[in-house]
Design a protein around this motif. Sequence first.
Motif, short mmCIF file in Angstrom:
data_model
loop_
_atom_site.label_atom_id
_atom_site.label_comp_id
_atom_site.label_asym_id
_atom_site.label_seq_id
_atom_site.Cartn_x
_atom_site.Cartn_y
_atom_site.Cartn_z
N VAL A 722 0.86 -1.37 -0.04
CA VAL A 722 0.03 0.05 0.00
C VAL A 722 0.70 1.48 0.08
CG1 VAL A 722 -1.69 1.33 1.22
CG2 VAL A 722 -1.80 -1.10 1.18
N MET A 723 2.17 1.27 0.85
CA MET A 723 2.86 2.61 0.97
C MET A 723 3.45 2.63 -0.42
SD MET A 723 4.49 1.75 4.47
CE MET A 723 5.69 2.91 4.08
N ALA A 724 4.01 1.78 -1.11
CA ALA A 724 4.61 1.80 -2.29
C ALA A 724 3.64 2.10 -3.54
CB ALA A 724 5.14 0.30 -2.81
N SER A 732 3.89 9.62 -10.30
CA SER A 732 3.41 9.39 -11.49
C SER A 732 4.44 8.36 -12.44
CB SER A 732 3.35 10.48 -12.44
OG SER A 732 2.71 11.68 -11.84
N LEU A 733 4.88 7.38 -11.29
CA LEU A 733 5.74 6.07 -12.05
C LEU A 733 4.60 5.32 -12.88
CD1 LEU A 733 7.86 5.37 -9.01
CD2 LEU A 733 8.39 6.96 -10.79
N SER A 734 5.35 4.70 -13.71
CA SER A 734 4.68 3.34 -14.47
C SER A 734 4.11 2.14 -13.83
CB SER A 734 5.42 3.13 -15.77
OG SER A 734 6.42 2.28 -15.41
N VAL A 735 3.16 1.68 -14.17
CA VAL A 735 2.82 0.59 -13.72
C VAL A 735 3.71 -0.58 -13.36
CG1 VAL A 735 0.90 -1.66 -13.77
CG2 VAL A 735 0.31 0.79 -14.78
N GLY A 736 4.77 -0.98 -14.09
CA GLY A 736 5.97 -1.78 -13.98
C GLY A 736 6.69 -1.18 -12.64
N PHE A 737 7.09 0.14 -12.71
CA PHE A 737 8.12 0.45 -11.67
C PHE A 737 7.12 0.43 -10.29
CE2 PHE A 737 10.25 3.18 -15.25
CZ PHE A 737 11.24 2.30 -14.77
N VAL A 738 5.89 0.73 -10.45
CA VAL A 738 5.11 0.58 -9.28
C VAL A 738 5.01 -0.78 -8.56
CG1 VAL A 738 2.73 0.83 -8.13
CG2 VAL A 738 3.66 2.57 -9.74
N LEU A 739 5.03 -1.67 -9.38
CA LEU A 739 5.07 -3.00 -8.97
C LEU A 739 6.27 -3.48 -8.37
CD1 LEU A 739 2.94 -4.74 -11.90
CD2 LEU A 739 2.18 -4.25 -9.65
N LEU A 740 7.26 -3.09 -8.92
CA LEU A 740 8.61 -3.33 -8.57
C LEU A 740 8.73 -2.70 -7.18
CD1 LEU A 740 11.41 -4.33 -8.74
CD2 LEU A 740 12.23 -2.11 -9.84
N LEU A 741 8.39 -1.50 -6.78
CA LEU A 741 8.33 -0.82 -5.71
C LEU A 741 7.49 -1.35 -4.53
CD1 LEU A 741 8.25 2.98 -6.61
CD2 LEU A 741 10.25 1.61 -5.61
N SER A 784 16.74 -2.07 5.68
CA SER A 784 15.47 -2.12 4.86
C SER A 784 14.91 -0.89 4.38
CB SER A 784 14.51 -2.98 5.75
OG SER A 784 14.08 -2.22 6.80
N LEU A 785 14.95 0.13 5.27
CA LEU A 785 14.55 1.55 4.81
C LEU A 785 15.56 2.18 3.69
CD1 LEU A 785 13.16 2.76 8.22
CD2 LEU A 785 11.83 2.13 6.16
N THR A 786 16.71 1.86 3.88
CA THR A 786 17.65 2.27 3.17
C THR A 786 17.45 1.76 1.62
OG1 THR A 786 19.51 2.50 4.43
CG2 THR A 786 20.12 2.36 2.19
N VAL A 787 17.25 0.52 1.51
CA VAL A 787 16.91 0.00 0.05
C VAL A 787 15.55 0.36 -0.31
CG1 VAL A 787 16.63 -2.40 -1.01
CG2 VAL A 787 18.27 -2.26 0.75
N SER A 788 14.49 0.51 0.42
CA SER A 788 13.28 0.55 -0.21
C SER A 788 13.25 2.03 -0.58
CB SER A 788 12.31 0.23 0.63
OG SER A 788 12.40 1.05 2.03
N LEU A 789 13.48 2.89 0.51
CA LEU A 789 13.43 4.38 0.01
C LEU A 789 14.36 4.93 -0.92
CD1 LEU A 789 12.22 5.73 3.33
CD2 LEU A 789 10.66 5.57 1.46
#
Length: 984
Positions: A722-724, A732-741, A784-789
Amino acid sequence: MALEFRVLGTLEVTSDGGRVSLPSTRHQRVVAALLLAPNSVVPVSKLVEAVWDDEPPATAVKQVQNCVSVLRERLGGGSRVIVTDGPGYRIVVTEDQLDLMRFHRGLSEARRLAAEGRLADAVREARAGLGLWRGSVLDGIHISVLTNRVTLLNEQRLGAVEQCVDWQLELGEHREVAAELMELVAEHPLREKLHAQLMLALNRCGRQADALQVFHELRIRLVEELGIDPGRDVLQLHERILAGEPRPPRAAPGPPATEAGHDPVDDAPAPVAAVRDDRLDRAVRELASAISRQWTVEVEMRSLNRPEPVPLRWSSTGRQVAAVASAVLGAGADGDRPDCLGLSGGLDDVVEQFRKLPTRQLVVLGEPGAGKSVLAILLTLGLLAELRPDDPIPVLLPLASWNPHEEHLHAWLARRLVEEYPALANRSAYGPDAATRLVLEGRVVPVLDGLDETPPALHAAAIDALDRAVAGGRPVVVTCRSTDYELAVNQAGSMLARAAVVEIEPVGVDDAIAFLTARRRLGETRWQPVVDHLRRHPAGVLAQALGTPLMVDLARTAYAHPASDPADLCDTTRFPDRGTVERHLLDAYLPAVYRQAPAPPGQDDRPASARSYDPVRAERWLTFLARHAHRLPAGDLAWWQLDKAVPRPVSSLYLSLPAAVLFAVAGWLAGGPVIGLIYGLAFAGAGCLAHAVGRRPGPQRVEFRIRGTARRFLSRFAIGVVMAVSLGLGWSLSVGFVLLLAVVFGLAVGVHVWLDTPVDARRVSSPASVLRNDRVAALWFSLSLTVSLGLFYGMAYAFTREVRFIDVLGGRFDFALVLAGGLAAALLGRFLMGNTGSVAYGLAGAVVGGLVFPRAPNPASAVAVGIMFGLAVGLATGLSRAWGYSVLTRLWLAVRGHTPFRLLRFLDDAHRRGVLRQVGAVYQFRHLRLEERLSDRATQEAGPSARRRAGLRKGAQPSVPKGDRSPDVAATDQRGNMSVTRPS
């Protein structure tokens, strides 16, 4: 107007049969907090916590006062119902006015009747008390600060039901209890005792197949949810049912008299009165092992057997602080009641004497340094060495952190058990609320050291609360300074009504001489002048000074070096009174100790290495630490509390600026120097505000474990998704990038559940183990926060479609992105520093989130910016955790010369040398008198302004001596005199 209060279910207040409505939730919470501590003072601070679970407003105290005024008006009776008392309020109710008190009265009466063999009357009385329950305590009102108390009361209800069912089964009322047990088993699907009772009841009703089905379902649930089999008692009962011999494995205590030849199996045999959870039995065994190892190591550290401890004697106190002998000892076999309590002895028979007390309740008094703490340690080890089947486990805990106005003794005990032995919180290994059940089921004997270490204003309340908690005959041991205990009893009239009170006697001249000369070399005569002086002046200044084990041990330690001359102590010109002798020995202690080799290996099972510390520098460091510890209520030296030794403005700067610099570099790389400056200032301000005002978290006691975490992992993974999605769509990222995030954020949030509670109760908390655990947690969270954010920021910088919503300043700022950036940063801030962090970082995120600058010119720039931003987030996260902020704090203190750079190694070495003692995860000065001496010297050397500040602190919270920490040497002579030594 007849008021009645009900808390056993939804909160209800009635007057003359009519319902009294409470104006708001706040008023309900205030009444609830008061009613769960009837006729006891509830501090305003606790009422504030009850009304506001999170951070209260600045006007919280005033609002609570307004609530009380309104309640007094609604309830009638004015201040006679809710009384202003000292630091808070007290609600005055009788047993007939409060259902909780009626329940406890009925349960006590039922147990008395059962003990007399009147089981039918006991069942009737117990059912009347249970009939008062309309649901869970305060059903519908969740108050975080009362959670432990509510859990304890609900557990008492369930325990009462189980006990009543035992009595009914013994009376042969199998059919009557079967239906009720089916409902209870459905509500508590993992509670083995209820299942055993239901199995027995169904089988006695002729429903063997149903009884076996109950066992089958229980076994499946335990295997699937916890990965364990049912306990030994349930398995044995299952086997007996299969064999057609449903005799319970343990008979209920009571009058089981049967006629000769009458088989109780065919009539109404005693049911499983104590079908214990096998997991809890395992917790008891492993807890006993941990406690034994823990205090055996401490005895070795204190050199209590080199070669013999200081011989001490104890006897019944002559002070008017004890109950009459008949209340303590009860009636004799012939019905006579004793007139006096003539207890006396030594260490070799203290365990035996304690076991002979009917209620096993003991108060040990003594002067500072008399040896109360060592007595508590050796009594604990003695009880463990002679542990009998079903004996409760002695648990030694310092009492300094208990506030009887804010926490019930049983709730405090359960909390401290988890803090000292964190594996007890592991539900899968030991069952739910293992620590609470150990306390409530009487599986532990609390050995509470240092009642005098609590604030003086709490002494009387603590004694009263102790007496109420053990009134049912629970065993307990309490140590306290004689004068403090006597003053508290005389002021309030409260005392432990069934406890024996003994007092440690002063060390005799002959015993002092024997200890001082016990380690002489052949032909050595250095101590002869002291021996002669003591014999010539048995009541002189030196003899008085050496009247406690602490001072005797300090004297031997201070003059252990062959080049020293103990004859100095005989100089009456230099030492005209007892005080000068004691101060001299205290001042000579550290130089002598740091001239010696360290003590044997410690609790971490690593070989001790002899470390050399300059005595002058060691004393300077310990003086600073003593002053820091003396400012704290409990006198603890905890590595995660060292930041309290640094002014908040200073610590907030060094904890916020490193991450702010990285944020500034990330902004510079992304948008230029102006953007970098805004990033740096925004996050520097947020960090300073959060660290200056917010609450820094304590350490986490965790282990890495994956098994059994699938369900929680999936729920956390969903939160990360949900956060990603929110962040990806906001930029406004594309669907593919949103799924990766979504995958990355889900893993980053989900893997936190793999840091679970330790599973082995045999492992005791220690400063090093808690540090290692928190370091793992801090690095895990930071990574974990370093990698994700970092990944999100790099992707947003490289691939955002640059859609603008509400842009201003020529397109350089977008208010729509303010919301997304502020929300994300607020969530991060709440994770770091609670509500204060949420506000501070939320504002910073709103400022930097709204900034608009061009996309990354090339992939390398996006990677660099993402890495830098991720590192900034990771560093901010790490420095908000206990391990992170303690690292910089220790570095700051070392640079300023207050402590060594390897502080924990130094503390461990001081523990090995006997200067400090280890209490779970913290250190304390072993001799409180030494701590006080060093603290006073530090204050005097700091000048008049520091002395005024110390006086103000002591005025705000009396800084009277906290009590014995632990005597240096405790002793047992051949006649069995109690030996203990512990400085105070």
